[in-house]
Design an enzyme around this catalytic site. Structure first.
Site, PDB file in Angstrom:
ATOM      1  N   ASP A  68       0.805  -1.222   0.000  1.00 22.70           N
ATOM      2  CA  ASP A  68       0.000   0.000   0.000  1.00 22.70           C
ATOM      3  C   ASP A  68       0.841   1.276   0.000  1.00 22.70           C
ATOM      4  O   ASP A  68       0.607   2.162  -0.829  1.00 22.70           O
ATOM      5  CB  ASP A  68      -0.961  -0.015   1.190  1.00 22.70           C
ATOM      6  CG  ASP A  68      -1.816   1.233   1.257  1.00 22.70           C
ATOM      7  OD1 ASP A  68      -2.950   1.195   0.757  1.00 22.70           O
ATOM      8  OD2 ASP A  68      -1.348   2.247   1.805  1.00 22.70           O
ATOM      9  N   ILE A  79      -5.331   2.167  -0.553  1.00 19.19           N
ATOM     10  CA  ILE A  79      -5.230   1.386  -1.788  1.00 19.19           C
ATOM     11  C   ILE A  79      -5.466  -0.091  -1.517  1.00 19.19           C
ATOM     12  O   ILE A  79      -6.111  -0.786  -2.318  1.00 19.19           O
ATOM     13  CB  ILE A  79      -3.889   1.670  -2.478  1.00 19.19           C
ATOM     14  CG1 ILE A  79      -3.813   3.159  -2.847  1.00 19.19           C
ATOM     15  CG2 ILE A  79      -3.715   0.800  -3.718  1.00 19.19           C
ATOM     16  CD1 ILE A  79      -2.520   3.596  -3.481  1.00 19.19           C
ATOM     17  N   ASP A  80      -4.977  -0.604  -0.389  1.00 17.89           N
ATOM     18  CA  ASP A  80      -5.324  -1.974  -0.006  1.00 17.89           C
ATOM     19  C   ASP A  80      -6.840  -2.140   0.053  1.00 17.89           C
ATOM     20  O   ASP A  80      -7.402  -3.116  -0.468  1.00 17.89           O
ATOM     21  CB  ASP A  80      -4.746  -2.289   1.378  1.00 17.89           C
ATOM     22  CG  ASP A  80      -3.310  -2.789   1.324  1.00 17.89           C
ATOM     23  OD1 ASP A  80      -2.852  -3.202   0.243  1.00 17.89           O
ATOM     24  OD2 ASP A  80      -2.651  -2.781   2.379  1.00 17.89           O
ATOM     25  N   LEU A  81      -7.498  -1.201   0.702  1.00 19.52           N
ATOM     26  CA  LEU A  81      -8.934  -1.321   0.916  1.00 19.52           C
ATOM     27  C   LEU A  81      -9.717  -1.100  -0.381  1.00 19.52           C
ATOM     28  O   LEU A  81     -10.729  -1.775  -0.631  1.00 19.52           O
ATOM     29  CB  LEU A  81      -9.381  -0.344   1.996  1.00 19.52           C
ATOM     30  CG  LEU A  81      -8.680  -0.522   3.349  1.00 19.52           C
ATOM     31  CD1 LEU A  81      -9.173   0.513   4.350  1.00 19.52           C
ATOM     32  CD2 LEU A  81      -8.878  -1.923   3.902  1.00 19.52           C
ATOM     33  N   GLY A 137      -9.500  -4.306  -2.305  1.00 15.72           N
ATOM     34  CA  GLY A 137     -10.408  -5.291  -1.728  1.00 15.72           C
ATOM     35  C   GLY A 137     -11.854  -5.036  -2.099  1.00 15.72           C
ATOM     36  O   GLY A 137     -12.609  -5.973  -2.410  1.00 15.72           O
TER      37      GLY A 137
END
Length: 396
Positions: free
Chosen positions: A142, A170-172, A175
């Site tokens: 991220d 960005i991870d979220l 997802g």
């Protein structure tokens, strides 16, 4: 809603967050982790990050993204492990396979779409990677993607350095894209009977959010419009954080009508001038307006200003710390929970959207490999075979 089965070779945050959303729906989510390699702690490295709140392999950073799941450990570098994976997919009628390893490893581990589709033709396959399969070796971290996608250039004080966002956006985002696209693929499969491959590029997903900045490049924008501007809004004036007598408050004036209501308040009447009546005029005096507004707000407690703004229907908010966010009535009554074996109830983030069939109380996250034998038995693997596979390092 039909309950689905998700099999996910996941680690870190992006894919565990995606599959958490499925677990919250009451769907079955089975994590796959690697068997011990002898060169470090086994399984997802995030198991060992944070305080020891449950046990050695379920530390604080691992808890919230992984509640309500099962965990198995397979050696997918071994052809026997790959055969077990295909057997599980068939025997458990798995709907969706997910992974967030680098694309170069898909074929090596036997988790590529073509191999798994051969085992179950209507399988939906979803992968997250840094830049998509065209860049098979790029790792997806991220903070690195925040730098690469321009987020750090847009975050922080104008006179300060590029800054990470306080949330792993960005991870979220990646997802959420898996969650949304899997739902679309399931809908299409119900009509066509066909599976689908879904590749989520963290970079592409992140840059899709540059909707207020990237198009400005073709409008011959001023460089100041596409770089850091602290807490102010470059277009809507005044929108910023302002000091109060006992802290800070965020004020957002989004229209000329709201500016009029603000300056009709007795405290703020002095900052009104004919030239500031329109947003265009206020833009020309942006810095002066921020100074004038701050000179007023810093003389009064936050609660008094909040009362004024609420009366005048001015968008505003105190700057909450995280304990204050959790205690907000609109948040607190929607928190999800898990209960540890010792009886402690752990409060976690709410679901993104209330759904009547959703689970807001989920089992604690699984220990490393705790469900391997049970899942393999469910797939028809005999206990004696399991013991042999364990001795060979194929399962753990």
């Amino acid at each position: 809603m039909k309950k689905r089965t998700i099999l996910s070779m996941e680690q870190a945050l992006s894919m565990p967050y995606a599959t958490l959303r499925f677990a919250q729906l009451g769907w079955r989510v089975i994590r796959i982790e690697s068997t011990p390699a002898g060169d470090g702690l086994p399984g997802d490295p995030n198991r060992y990050i944070g305080g020891k709140v449950l046990d050695d392999d379920r530390r604080s950073y691992f808890i919230a993204p992984n509640v309500g799941k099962e965990a198995i450990a397979l050696n997918l570098k071994d052809p026997q492990g790959q055969a077990l994976l295909r057997r599980i997919i068939q025997a458990l009628d798995v709907d969706v396979f997910c992974c967030n390893t680098v694309p170069r490893r898909y074929a090596q581990l036997g988790i590529d779409y073509d191999s798994l589709r051969a085992a179950k033709p209507d399988l939906i396959w979803a992968g997250i990677s840094a830049l998509g399969p065209d860049y098979p070796d790029a790792p997806g971290y991220d903070p690195v993607l925040q730098a690469m996608a321009g987020y750090m250039e847009l975050t922080g004080d104008a006179a300060g350095p590029p800054t990470l966002a306080g949330v792993p956006l960005i991870d979220l985002k990646a997802g959420d894209e898996v969650y949304a696209n899997v739902m679309l693929a399931l809908l299409e499969r119900a009509e066509s009977g066909q599976g689908r491959r879904i590749d989520v590029s963290m970079l592409q997903a992140a840059t899709s959010w540059l909707i207020t900045t990237l198009p400005l490049l073709d409008f011959d924008c001023d460089p100041g419009e596409i770089t850091r501007c602290g807490n102010e809004h470059r277009k809507f004036i005044p929108t910023n954080v302002y000091p109060t007598a006992d802290g800070f408050i965020y004020v957002a004036i989004g229209s000329d009508v709201q500016w009029k209501r603000l300056t009709e308040l007795s405290r703020f009447a002095s900052i009104a001038t004919p030239g500031r009546a329109t947003n265009e005029g206020r833009h020309r005096e942006r810095e002066a307006i921020h100074r004038d507004l701050a000179a007023v707000t810093q003389r009064y407690p936050t609660t008094e200003l909040t009362a004024d703004f609420r009366t005048a229907t001015i968008p505003h908010a105190p700057i909450h710390d995280i304990p204050a966010v959790r205690d907000m009535e609109a948040v607190h009554r929607r928190l999800t929970t898990t209960t540890f074996p010792d009886g402690r109830t752990i409060h976690m983030q709410p679901m993104a959207v209330d759904l009547p069939e959703a689970r807001t109380a989920l089992n604690p996250p699984p220990r490393y490999g705790q469900d391997t034998l049970r899942v393999l038995r469910e797939a028809g693997v005999e206990d004696a075979v399991c013991e042999t596979l364990r001795a060979q390092g194929v399962i753990a």
